[in-house]
Motif scaffolding. Sequence first.
Motif, PDB file in Angstrom:
ATOM      1  N   ARG A   1       4.021  24.446  -5.293  1.00  0.00           N
ATOM      2  CA  ARG A   1       3.822  25.147  -6.560  1.00  0.00           C
ATOM      3  C   ARG A   1       3.498  26.622  -6.328  1.00  0.00           C
ATOM      4  O   ARG A   1       3.938  27.489  -7.086  1.00  0.00           O
ATOM      5  CB  ARG A   1       2.702  24.470  -7.345  1.00  0.00           C
ATOM      6  CG  ARG A   1       2.472  25.054  -8.734  1.00  0.00           C
ATOM      7  CD  ARG A   1       1.313  24.351  -9.422  1.00  0.00           C
ATOM      8  NE  ARG A   1       1.079  24.872 -10.754  1.00  0.00           N
ATOM      9  CZ  ARG A   1       1.667  24.420 -11.847  1.00  0.00           C
ATOM     10  NH1 ARG A   1       2.542  23.419 -11.763  1.00  0.00           N
ATOM     11  NH2 ARG A   1       1.410  24.948 -13.025  1.00  0.00           N
TER      12      ARG A   1
ATOM     13  N   SER B   1      -8.084  17.045 -10.057  1.00  0.00           N
ATOM     14  CA  SER B   1      -6.640  16.902 -10.245  1.00  0.00           C
ATOM     15  C   SER B   1      -5.983  18.264 -10.482  1.00  0.00           C
ATOM     16  O   SER B   1      -4.896  18.550  -9.942  1.00  0.00           O
ATOM     17  CB  SER B   1      -6.367  15.968 -11.425  1.00  0.00           C
ATOM     18  OG  SER B   1      -4.985  15.866 -11.683  1.00  0.00           O
ATOM     19  N   ASP B   2      -6.637  19.115 -11.247  1.00  0.00           N
ATOM     20  CA  ASP B   2      -6.104  20.467 -11.485  1.00  0.00           C
ATOM     21  C   ASP B   2      -6.169  21.324 -10.225  1.00  0.00           C
ATOM     22  O   ASP B   2      -5.266  22.150  -9.984  1.00  0.00           O
ATOM     23  CB  ASP B   2      -6.877  21.135 -12.623  1.00  0.00           C
ATOM     24  CG  ASP B   2      -6.689  20.423 -13.950  1.00  0.00           C
ATOM     25  OD1 ASP B   2      -5.656  19.736 -14.114  1.00  0.00           O
ATOM     26  OD2 ASP B   2      -7.575  20.539 -14.823  1.00  0.00           O
TER      27      ASP B   2
ATOM     28  N   ASP C   1      -1.207  23.232  -4.512  1.00  0.00           N
ATOM     29  CA  ASP C   1      -0.028  22.602  -3.923  1.00  0.00           C
ATOM     30  C   ASP C   1       0.909  23.693  -3.400  1.00  0.00           C
ATOM     31  O   ASP C   1       1.355  24.560  -4.168  1.00  0.00           O
ATOM     32  CB  ASP C   1       0.677  21.760  -4.972  1.00  0.00           C
ATOM     33  CG  ASP C   1       1.848  20.982  -4.390  1.00  0.00           C
ATOM     34  OD1 ASP C   1       2.055  21.032  -3.155  1.00  0.00           O
ATOM     35  OD2 ASP C   1       2.565  20.317  -5.171  1.00  0.00           O
TER      36      ASP C   1
ATOM     37  N   LYS D   1      -5.881  20.225  -7.152  1.00  0.00           N
ATOM     38  CA  LYS D   1      -4.780  19.781  -6.297  1.00  0.00           C
ATOM     39  C   LYS D   1      -3.457  20.382  -6.755  1.00  0.00           C
ATOM     40  O   LYS D   1      -2.626  20.786  -5.920  1.00  0.00           O
ATOM     41  CB  LYS D   1      -4.685  18.256  -6.325  1.00  0.00           C
ATOM     42  CG  LYS D   1      -5.834  17.542  -5.640  1.00  0.00           C
ATOM     43  CD  LYS D   1      -5.658  16.040  -5.758  1.00  0.00           C
ATOM     44  CE  LYS D   1      -6.792  15.274  -5.111  1.00  0.00           C
ATOM     45  NZ  LYS D   1      -6.614  13.806  -5.239  1.00  0.00           N
ATOM     46  N   THR D   2      -3.263  20.453  -8.052  1.00  0.00           N
ATOM     47  CA  THR D   2      -2.012  21.031  -8.563  1.00  0.00           C
ATOM     48  C   THR D   2      -1.937  22.520  -8.264  1.00  0.00           C
ATOM     49  O   THR D   2      -0.879  23.032  -7.857  1.00  0.00           O
ATOM     50  CB  THR D   2      -1.912  20.788 -10.077  1.00  0.00           C
ATOM     51  OG1 THR D   2      -1.961  19.385 -10.344  1.00  0.00           O
ATOM     52  CG2 THR D   2      -0.619  21.358 -10.638  1.00  0.00           C
TER      53      THR D   2
END
Length: 301
Positions: free
Chosen positions: A170, A160-161, A167, A163-164
Amino acid sequence: MDVVNQLVATGQFTIVKQPLGFIKALQWIFAIFAFSTCGSYSGMFKMSVECKNRSESDLGIEVEFEYPFRLHQVYFDAPTCKGGNPERLFLVGDYSSSAEFFVTIGVFSFLYSMVALFAYIFVLEKYRENNKGAQIDFVVTAVFTFMWLVSSAAWAKGLSDVKTATDPDRVITLITACDEEENRCREVHDPKVSGLNTSVAFGFINLILWGGNLWFVFKETGWLGAFAGTYAQPSQEKQPAPDSFAQPGYGQEGYVQQDPYAGSQGGYQPEYGQQGGYEGGDYNQGGYEQQGGPTSFANQM
């Protein structure tokens, strides 16, 4: 091939058809899927920075990253839209610990499953001898079950981190030129992380397989029979209690032999039969006839 044919002929491969061997084979396969989908991953995303001065624009900024996801070491060059050399920027985050932990558990699970299958097929008698092999297998299986739980949960959070951090929307905020309104920044291509999502799914599938295999390995340890014997012994000791209660109290000396209402076997029939009570002519020889009650009544008539 001769060895394989001999094993098939002797029926040693039948253990693979049983839950103990079949689930172990599935563990071996899914462990490969888990660590390979994570450990072999490489991804890329693309952005574009269109400056007011078109000659300084870069419409194809590619950023590549891969396992073990030390993103703080991944960099790319972006234009400043102010002339001069482009600026070098780095991604944010280091997620190698959770990824490497997950892959390590997958590799060791693969190796242990292979060794266990070898033991089931070739040395099953020694495996079951004194239950020592099964007991060791149970402990190791329990440890791997716990490790799959921890590693899968940690890698799910780490993914999950990742992917962030990858991004494009981002990452664009890191580019200085994108802070100016006259410049236009946008994402061109998102990273494909379907393989990483699959690795997390395989991790939890391995958790289910190893946890489910605990029961079948536990039955081989002999501990189930020991527990059953421990709980069965007290109930066997309490079984003679009803017999001892029935024999002296009520079965021989109680209501069966001393029942006053038993016609042919009770106490009243022999007692009146001997003393001239109610049987046959003894009744007329009893006390009622000697009193002369009925005779005096006839004479009066």
